[in-house]
Motif scaffolding. Structure first.
Motif, PDB file in Angstrom:
ATOM      1  N   SER A 156       0.831  -1.197   0.000  1.00  0.00           N
ATOM      2  CA  SER A 156       0.000   0.000   0.000  1.00  0.00           C
ATOM      3  C   SER A 156       0.871   1.256   0.000  1.00  0.00           C
ATOM      4  O   SER A 156       2.088   1.190   0.157  1.00  0.00           O
ATOM      5  CB  SER A 156      -0.918   0.010   1.226  1.00  0.00           C
ATOM      6  OG  SER A 156      -1.864  -1.018   1.157  1.00  0.00           O
ATOM      7  N   ARG A 157       0.227   2.400  -0.160  1.00  0.00           N
ATOM      8  CA  ARG A 157       0.923   3.676  -0.124  1.00  0.00           C
ATOM      9  C   ARG A 157       1.090   4.153   1.312  1.00  0.00           C
ATOM     10  O   ARG A 157       0.286   3.835   2.187  1.00  0.00           O
ATOM     11  CB  ARG A 157       0.151   4.731  -0.920  1.00  0.00           C
ATOM     12  CG  ARG A 157       0.062   4.444  -2.413  1.00  0.00           C
ATOM     13  CD  ARG A 157       1.374   4.720  -3.093  1.00  0.00           C
ATOM     14  NE  ARG A 157       1.319   4.426  -4.516  1.00  0.00           N
ATOM     15  CZ  ARG A 157       2.367   4.501  -5.332  1.00  0.00           C
ATOM     16  NH1 ARG A 157       3.552   4.840  -4.838  1.00  0.00           N
ATOM     17  NH2 ARG A 157       2.246   4.216  -6.613  1.00  0.00           N
ATOM     18  N   LEU A 158       2.128   4.943   1.534  1.00  0.00           N
ATOM     19  CA  LEU A 158       2.402   5.460   2.868  1.00  0.00           C
ATOM     20  C   LEU A 158       1.256   6.326   3.381  1.00  0.00           C
ATOM     21  O   LEU A 158       0.912   6.292   4.570  1.00  0.00           O
ATOM     22  CB  LEU A 158       3.699   6.270   2.852  1.00  0.00           C
ATOM     23  CG  LEU A 158       4.291   6.670   4.209  1.00  0.00           C
ATOM     24  CD1 LEU A 158       4.627   5.448   5.041  1.00  0.00           C
ATOM     25  CD2 LEU A 158       5.540   7.527   4.002  1.00  0.00           C
ATOM     26  N   GLU A 159       0.625   7.079   2.480  1.00  0.00           N
ATOM     27  CA  GLU A 159      -0.467   7.967   2.885  1.00  0.00           C
ATOM     28  C   GLU A 159      -1.681   7.182   3.380  1.00  0.00           C
ATOM     29  O   GLU A 159      -2.512   7.721   4.118  1.00  0.00           O
ATOM     30  CB  GLU A 159      -0.873   8.875   1.725  1.00  0.00           C
ATOM     31  CG  GLU A 159      -1.465   8.142   0.531  1.00  0.00           C
ATOM     32  CD  GLU A 159      -1.866   9.087  -0.581  1.00  0.00           C
ATOM     33  OE1 GLU A 159      -1.653  10.305  -0.445  1.00  0.00           O
ATOM     34  OE2 GLU A 159      -2.408   8.595  -1.599  1.00  0.00           O
ATOM     35  N   TRP A 160      -1.787   5.910   2.977  1.00  0.00           N
ATOM     36  CA  TRP A 160      -2.870   5.049   3.452  1.00  0.00           C
ATOM     37  C   TRP A 160      -2.541   4.459   4.814  1.00  0.00           C
ATOM     38  O   TRP A 160      -3.380   4.403   5.709  1.00  0.00           O
ATOM     39  CB  TRP A 160      -3.116   3.930   2.434  1.00  0.00           C
ATOM     40  CG  TRP A 160      -3.946   2.788   2.942  1.00  0.00           C
ATOM     41  CD1 TRP A 160      -3.508   1.554   3.323  1.00  0.00           C
ATOM     42  CD2 TRP A 160      -5.359   2.777   3.152  1.00  0.00           C
ATOM     43  NE1 TRP A 160      -4.554   0.767   3.750  1.00  0.00           N
ATOM     44  CE2 TRP A 160      -5.701   1.503   3.658  1.00  0.00           C
ATOM     45  CE3 TRP A 160      -6.364   3.727   2.953  1.00  0.00           C
ATOM     46  CZ2 TRP A 160      -7.016   1.148   3.958  1.00  0.00           C
ATOM     47  CZ3 TRP A 160      -7.672   3.373   3.268  1.00  0.00           C
ATOM     48  CH2 TRP A 160      -7.987   2.104   3.752  1.00  0.00           C
TER      49      TRP A 160
END
Length: 226
Positions: A111-115
């Motif tokens: 997943s993305r860090l912002e998630w």
């Protein structure tokens, strides 16, 4: 004796995956389309390149829907379902034990860090991880081994001294390909996926002895049969 624990995030620390599937399935049903687990499993623990649940109704089913509205509704449904989710059993105990034992602790997620960051902060787990590698840091996500190879490189730990904690076939394949020991603990949805010959170790970390795992990680080497 192991020197590092590296956790997956989605489905392993927090079961975000089951609510995603349920959210998509509910929205698909409104258009009289069944979203099977076999279809959806293609994007669990990896990217959306094999199956994109946001696009399938449009591209494969020929249904005219507003992409932005559909995405927004899926996210709203997911957020509603996530209110029922908590940290999976045994995770905090393992983090505390690993910290007390002086083990290096990392996180490797497709997943993305912002998630991930908002959840880790909300659950007060961020401080446990000295290394967090995500889709933002590699060209290829799981099942490619890049995330794990990069994580152990940053931690300065040989692959054979690190243990990955995973919940999905794609995640387990990634850890195995990188040469790590791997504890496989499927969640409510990934338990129905095809792991092939990859060993599964229980329903959660609550089923695993921390001392046994750390002192004898070779006994938990999840690998496909030759």
């Amino acid at each position: 004796m192991a020197k590092a624990l590296i956790f997956d995030f989605d489905g392993t620390i927090l079961d975000t995956e089951t609510p995603w599937y349920e959210a998509f399935r509910a929205l698909y049903a409104e258009h009289k389309v069944e979203l099977t687990l076999e279809q959806y499993s293609q994007c669990i623990g990896t990217s959306l390149h094999l199956f994109n649940p946001y696009e399938y109704l449009i591209t494969d089913c020929g249904i005219a829907i507003d992409r932005d509205v559909f995405r927004s509704r899926v996210h709203e449904k997911h957020a509603e379902l996530m209110k029922q989710e908590t940290v999976r059993p045994g995770v905090i105990s393992f983090l505390e034990s690993a910290k007390a034992a002086g083990l290096r602790i990392g996180l490797a997620s497709s997943s993305r860090l912002e998630w991930i960051t908002p959840y880790l902060d909300k659950l007060e787990l961020t401080s446990y991880f000295e290394c967090i590698q995500t889709a933002d840091h590699v060209k290829l996500v799981k099942p490619d081994p890049s995330l794990y190879l990069q994580t152990i490189s940053i931690l300065g730990i040989p692959a054979g001294d690190a243990i990955a904690i995973e919940d999905s076939p794609n995640g387990a394949k990634s850890a195995i390909a990188a040469g790590l020991h791997c504890v496989v603990l499927p969640n409510k949805i990934t338990q129905y996926l095809d792991f092939g010959n990859i060993t599964q170790h229980g329903q959660s970390l609550a089923d695993i002895s921390f001392e046994h795992l750390i002192n004898d990680p070779s006994g938990f080497l999840a690998k496909p049969a030759v």
